[in-house]
Design a protein around this motif. Structure first.
Motif, PDB file in Angstrom:
ATOM      1  N   SER A 504     101.359  19.301 -20.646  1.00  0.00           N
ATOM      2  CA  SER A 504      99.931  19.018 -20.735  1.00  0.00           C
ATOM      3  C   SER A 504      99.678  17.635 -21.306  1.00  0.00           C
ATOM      4  O   SER A 504      98.795  16.899 -20.850  1.00  0.00           O
ATOM      5  CB  SER A 504      99.240  20.078 -21.589  1.00  0.00           C
ATOM      6  OG  SER A 504      97.884  19.770 -21.775  1.00  0.00           O
ATOM      7  N   GLN A 505     100.467  17.249 -22.299  1.00  0.00           N
ATOM      8  CA  GLN A 505     100.288  15.947 -22.938  1.00  0.00           C
ATOM      9  C   GLN A 505     100.651  14.802 -22.007  1.00  0.00           C
ATOM     10  O   GLN A 505     100.029  13.742 -22.028  1.00  0.00           O
ATOM     11  CB  GLN A 505     101.141  15.867 -24.207  1.00  0.00           C
ATOM     12  CG  GLN A 505     100.778  16.870 -25.279  1.00  0.00           C
ATOM     13  CD  GLN A 505     101.835  16.940 -26.373  1.00  0.00           C
ATOM     14  OE1 GLN A 505     102.606  16.005 -26.584  1.00  0.00           O
ATOM     15  NE2 GLN A 505     101.885  18.066 -27.070  1.00  0.00           N
ATOM     16  N   ARG A 506     101.666  15.011 -21.169  1.00  0.00           N
ATOM     17  CA  ARG A 506     102.176  13.918 -20.327  1.00  0.00           C
ATOM     18  C   ARG A 506     101.453  13.793 -18.989  1.00  0.00           C
ATOM     19  O   ARG A 506     101.569  12.760 -18.324  1.00  0.00           O
ATOM     20  CB  ARG A 506     103.665  14.123 -20.065  1.00  0.00           C
ATOM     21  CG  ARG A 506     104.540  14.031 -21.305  1.00  0.00           C
ATOM     22  CD  ARG A 506     104.664  12.600 -21.801  1.00  0.00           C
ATOM     23  NE  ARG A 506     105.523  12.488 -22.956  1.00  0.00           N
ATOM     24  CZ  ARG A 506     106.837  12.337 -22.893  1.00  0.00           C
ATOM     25  NH1 ARG A 506     107.448  12.305 -21.727  1.00  0.00           N
ATOM     26  NH2 ARG A 506     107.542  12.211 -24.005  1.00  0.00           N
ATOM     27  N   CYS A 507     100.737  14.809 -18.583  1.00  0.00           N
ATOM     28  CA  CYS A 507     100.114  14.769 -17.256  1.00  0.00           C
ATOM     29  C   CYS A 507      99.070  13.650 -17.166  1.00  0.00           C
ATOM     30  O   CYS A 507      98.074  13.664 -17.904  1.00  0.00           O
ATOM     31  CB  CYS A 507      99.441  16.105 -16.920  1.00  0.00           C
ATOM     32  SG  CYS A 507      98.632  16.088 -15.302  1.00  0.00           S
ATOM     33  N   GLN A 510      95.473  15.030 -16.190  1.00  0.00           N
ATOM     34  CA  GLN A 510      94.895  16.124 -16.982  1.00  0.00           C
ATOM     35  C   GLN A 510      94.793  17.406 -16.145  1.00  0.00           C
ATOM     36  O   GLN A 510      93.817  18.146 -16.209  1.00  0.00           O
ATOM     37  CB  GLN A 510      93.528  15.733 -17.532  1.00  0.00           C
ATOM     38  CG  GLN A 510      93.595  14.566 -18.513  1.00  0.00           C
ATOM     39  CD  GLN A 510      92.260  14.264 -19.150  1.00  0.00           C
ATOM     40  OE1 GLN A 510      91.202  14.435 -18.548  1.00  0.00           O
ATOM     41  NE2 GLN A 510      92.296  13.817 -20.392  1.00  0.00           N
ATOM     42  N   ALA A 511      95.832  17.637 -15.353  1.00  0.00           N
ATOM     43  CA  ALA A 511      95.830  18.788 -14.454  1.00  0.00           C
ATOM     44  C   ALA A 511      96.481  20.025 -15.058  1.00  0.00           C
ATOM     45  O   ALA A 511      96.526  21.070 -14.415  1.00  0.00           O
ATOM     46  CB  ALA A 511      96.544  18.414 -13.151  1.00  0.00           C
ATOM     47  N   PRO A 520     100.642  27.147 -20.603  1.00  0.00           N
ATOM     48  CA  PRO A 520     100.137  26.091 -19.715  1.00  0.00           C
ATOM     49  C   PRO A 520      99.785  26.646 -18.341  1.00  0.00           C
ATOM     50  O   PRO A 520     100.419  27.585 -17.853  1.00  0.00           O
ATOM     51  CB  PRO A 520     101.325  25.127 -19.624  1.00  0.00           C
ATOM     52  CG  PRO A 520     102.520  25.994 -19.821  1.00  0.00           C
ATOM     53  CD  PRO A 520     102.102  27.094 -20.758  1.00  0.00           C
ATOM     54  N   ALA A 521      98.759  26.074 -17.745  1.00  0.00           N
ATOM     55  CA  ALA A 521      98.350  26.481 -16.394  1.00  0.00           C
ATOM     56  C   ALA A 521      97.969  25.225 -15.615  1.00  0.00           C
ATOM     57  O   ALA A 521      97.351  24.300 -16.162  1.00  0.00           O
ATOM     58  CB  ALA A 521      97.176  27.451 -16.451  1.00  0.00           C
ATOM     59  N   VAL A 522      98.333  25.195 -14.353  1.00  0.00           N
ATOM     60  CA  VAL A 522      98.074  24.026 -13.510  1.00  0.00           C
ATOM     61  C   VAL A 522      96.725  24.177 -12.805  1.00  0.00           C
ATOM     62  O   VAL A 522      96.454  25.197 -12.165  1.00  0.00           O
ATOM     63  CB  VAL A 522      99.178  23.852 -12.450  1.00  0.00           C
ATOM     64  CG1 VAL A 522      98.869  22.656 -11.544  1.00  0.00           C
ATOM     65  CG2 VAL A 522     100.533  23.676 -13.111  1.00  0.00           C
ATOM     66  N   CYS A 527      95.970  18.392  -9.630  1.00  0.00           N
ATOM     67  CA  CYS A 527      97.384  18.023  -9.569  1.00  0.00           C
ATOM     68  C   CYS A 527      97.676  17.167  -8.338  1.00  0.00           C
ATOM     69  O   CYS A 527      97.252  17.485  -7.229  1.00  0.00           O
ATOM     70  CB  CYS A 527      98.250  19.283  -9.547  1.00  0.00           C
ATOM     71  SG  CYS A 527     100.017  18.934  -9.520  1.00  0.00           S
ATOM     72  N   LYS A 528      98.432  16.080  -8.539  1.00  0.00           N
ATOM     73  CA  LYS A 528      98.818  15.184  -7.452  1.00  0.00           C
ATOM     74  C   LYS A 528     100.285  15.348  -7.062  1.00  0.00           C
ATOM     75  O   LYS A 528     100.788  14.613  -6.220  1.00  0.00           O
ATOM     76  CB  LYS A 528      98.566  13.723  -7.849  1.00  0.00           C
ATOM     77  CG  LYS A 528      97.136  13.408  -8.216  1.00  0.00           C
ATOM     78  CD  LYS A 528      96.211  13.628  -7.033  1.00  0.00           C
ATOM     79  CE  LYS A 528      94.766  13.305  -7.423  1.00  0.00           C
ATOM     80  NZ  LYS A 528      93.832  13.593  -6.324  1.00  0.00           N
TER      81      LYS A 528
END
Length: 547
Positions: A504-507, A510-511, A520-522, A527-528
Motif C-alpha cells: 500500500s505504501q509503495r503503490c 494508491q490502488a 490489503p485489497a486492490v 491498478c495499472k
C-alpha cells in the motif's frame, strides 16, 4: 479454453522495409514453425492493414488457434489493434503476446542483418514460450456518469465547458481568478487571418455563453482543495477565496486547462530596474488600458530565455512581437519601432503580418544566437546595442520603451493540480500528455484530459480547438456510460500475507487500500499492473495477472 490443447499462431510482420529491410523475415517464420505448440506461422507485409487483419482472423478460425503471437512494431501503438482483432476472431485478447522486432531488433541492428535475424528468432521463441503460459483475462468495466470538472476558466476551459454542456452533460468550471477569461483579460486585441478584434469583445461574448448555459455551473475565485477517486468516481472538494462555504462535487471526468504565464526576466535587460522595460503581456495591458504615453522609439527583443539549452522555441513570441509592433506603430506613426530577433518563426498568414509591419516602417534587425543585445542607461535614456547579422555591423538604438518577448511556463496553480491529480509536468510546468501523437489530449491517468496552454504555448484558435478536443475525449466514457480498464492488475493472496502494508505504501497509483485489520485489497479500477507491489512484497503473495 484452458482445458484445450495449446494451439499457437505466429504472425511476423515485414513492416514494409522497416523490419524486412534488415531482418530475414522468411527465416524467422520458418524457425517459428519448429517451436512447441505452434500450429501456424505467417508473414505479412503490413500486418496492421485492414486486409491483413481480416486474413489473420480467418487463419485463426481456420486453424483453431487459441494463442496468438504477433512479431512486429511496438505494442504501445498497435497492441490494442491486434487485441481487438483476436477478440473478433473468438480468442480472448489476453491470450495475445506481442513481440517488438522493429524497435528492439531492426532499428538497433540495422547494419547487422545476421545478428538482427538471430535476435528476432530469440524474441519470437520467448514470445511463444510466454504465450503457452498465458491465462484468459477480462476488462474491468467501470460505470461513468455525466459530470465533468473543468479546471481553468480561460478560453480553452470555457470552450471545453460549452462542448461538454452541448451534449447535455453537466460541466463544472472552476477558476481561481475572480472572473473568467484567463490571459484574454490582459490582451488588447487578437489578430488572425488579416482580421483584428478586441480581446475584451471576445471574452465578453464567450463568458456570456458560459453563464447562460443551464448545464454549466461556474465557480470563480475558487481553488480545488482535494481530489479523491478515479474515473467515474471522483470526489472533489472546492474552497472559495475568503469566507465563503466550500462545495463537494461527485465528478466522472476531469479536464485540465490551467493556462500559462510569462517567465519574468528579472535582472536581464534592466527589467525590474526600469519601468520602461516591459514584457509583451505588460505591453498588451498598457495598450488595452490606453496608458502607453508618448513614444519616439520602441525596441522589442525576441527569444528572451527561450531557444537555449534550457528550453526550445516558445512558438508564439514572433507572431506576438509583430502584432504588437504593428499596434504601436499604428498608434505612434512617427515613432521608430525595432524588432530584434534571432529567427522569425512565422507561418501561414503570419508572414503577411510581417510584410504589413515592414510597410508601416517597423525595422527588423537579426542578431547572432550567441550575441544578444545589450541594454544600458545613458542619463535618463535607455540605449540598446545590437550586432546586426545581415549588415555585419554593430549599431546602437535609443529607446523610450523596451519590450521583451520572454519565455512562457505553466500557470502558478500547476504544482497544486499536479499533486492532486498525480500527473506529470516538464521543467517549465507544462503538463505532459500521455503520448505526443497517439494521446495528445489526455494524461496516462484514465478520465483526465488536457487542453490549451496548460500543455504548451498556443494561439487563441489552437486553444479553442484544444478545449473542444479535450471535451470530446472526456465525453466518450460519459456517452458510453462506462469505461473498460485493462485486466492486467495485481492479485493478492492473503493466505501468506504478513500484513506489513508495504504494498500500500509503495503503490504509485494508491490502488491498494488497507482495512481496519491491515488486510490489503486492490482497487482494480486504479491498478495499472506496474508490478511494483509484487516486486516489493516480502512474502511473495502478490502476482500480476497476465505476467
Amino acid at each position: 479454453m484452458m482445458g484445450e490443447d495449446i494451439r499457437i499462431g505466429v504472425f511476423v510482420c515485414d513492416c514494409g522495409t522497416n523490419i524486412a529491410g534488415v531482418v530475414n523475415v522468411p527465416e524467422v517464420v520458418a524457425f517459428a514453425k519448429t517451436l512447441n505448440h505452434v500450429v501456424w506461422t505467417d508473414e505479412g507485409k503490413w500486418s496492421c492493414s485492414v486486409d491483413y487483419l481480416k486474413r489473420m482472423q480467418d487463419l485463426i478460425k481456420e486453424h483453431r488457434i487459441n494463442r496468438v503471437v504477433v512479431a512486429s512494431c511496438t505494442p504501445r501503438t498497435h497492441e490494442p489493434l491486434f487485441k481487438r482483432t483476436t477478440r473478433e476472431a473468438g480468442v480472448n485478447p489476453y491470450l495475445l503476446e506481442f513481440v517488438s522486432i522493429r524497435e528492439q531488433v531492426s532499428w538497433v541492428h540495422m547494419r547487422e542483418p545476421q545478428v538482427a535475424t538471430e535476435k528476432a528468432k530469440d524474441l519470437v521463441k520467448m514470445g511463444v514460450a510466454k504465450a503457452a503460459l498465458l491465462e484468459e483475462g477480462d476488462e474491468i468495466r467501470l460505470p461513468v456518469k455525466t459530470d465533468c470538472l473543468i479546471i481553468g476558466g480561460g478560453v480553452a476551459g470555457m470552450n471545453a465547458a460549452l462542448s461538454v454542456a452541448a451534449q447535455s452533460f453537466n460541466a463544472f468550471l472552476v477558476e481561481t481568478e475572480p472572473q473568467l477569461g484567463g490571459l484574454l483579460n490582459t490582451l488588447c486585441f487578437l489578430s488572425h487571418d488579416h482580421h483584428r478584434r478586441p480581446a475584451a469583445q471576445i471574452v465578453e461574448a464567450k463568458v456570456a455563453q458560459v453563464l447562460a448555459h443551464p448545464k454549466i455551473k461556474v465557480f470563480t475565485g475558487t481553488r480545488i482543495e482535494s481530489v479523491q477517486g478515479y474515473i467515474g468516481n471522483y470526489q472533489v472538494a472546492l474552497k472559495p477565496d475568503g469566507n465563503g462555504a466550500g462545495a463537494h462535487l461527485d465528478i466522472s471526468t476531469i479536464i485540465v486547462a490551467t493556462g500559462m504565464q510569462e517567465i519574468e526576466p528579472v535582472g536581464q535587460f534592466e527589467y525590474g530596474n526600469d519601468p520602461r522595460v516591459k514584457t509583451q503581456l505588460q505591453l498588451e495591458a498598457a495598450l488595452r488600458s490606453k496608458r502607453l504615453g508618448s513614444l519616439s522609439s520602441v525596441v522589442m527583443i525576441n527569444c528572451v530565455n527561450s531557444k537555449n539549452e534550457n528550453r526550445g522555441c516558445c512558438s508564439v513570441g514572433c507572431h506576438v512581437s509583430v502584432k504588437n509592433a504593428i499596434a504601436v506603430k499604428t498608434l505612434h506613426q512617427d515613432a521608430d519601432v525595432f524588432i530584434l530577433y534571432r529567427d522569425m518563426s512565422l507561418v501561414r498568414e503570419e508572414g503577411a503580418a510581417q510584410q504589413q509591419a515592414k510597410q508601416l516602417g517597423v525595422k527588423f534587425l537579426r542578431f547572432p544566437d550567441n550575441r544578444y543585445p545589450e541594454v544600458r542607461k545613458e542619463g535618463d535614456r535607455l540605449r540598446v546595442k545590437v550586432y546586426d547579422l545581415l549588415i555585419g555591423k554593430e549599431i546602437e538604438v535609443p529607446a523610450d520603451l523596451i519590450v521583451l518577448t520572454t519565455a512562457l511556463r505553466g500557470n502558478a496553480s500547476v504544482e497544486q493540480v499536479k499533486g492532486l491529480l498525480k500527473v506529470s509536468t516538464n521543467t517549465d510546468g507544462f503538463f505532459q500528455e500521455a503520448h505526443v501523437k497517439l494521446a495528445p489530449l489526455e494524461f496516462a491517468t484514465h478520465g483526465v484530459s488536457l487542453a490549451g496552454c496548460a500543455k504548451a504555448p498556443m494561439f487563441y484558435k489552437e486553444s479553442c480547438e484544444a478545449g473542444i478536443g479535450a471535451a470530446m475525449k472526456a465525453s466518450i466514457p460519459m456517452k458510453n456510460g462506462y469505461i473498460e480498464a485493462e485486466g492486467i492488475v495485481a492479485d493478492i493472496d492473503l493466505t501468506h500475507c504478513s500484513r506489513c502494508g508495504l504494498c500500500s505504501q509503495r503503490c504509485p497509483y494508491q490502488a491498494i487500500r488497507v482495512d481496519a485489520e491491515d488486510n490489503p485489497a486492490v482497487l482494480k479500477a486504479l491498478c495499472k499492473g506496474c508490478g511494483l507491489c509484487a516486486a516489493d512484497c516480502p512474502s511473495e503473495c502478490i502476482r500480476i495477472v497476465h505476467y
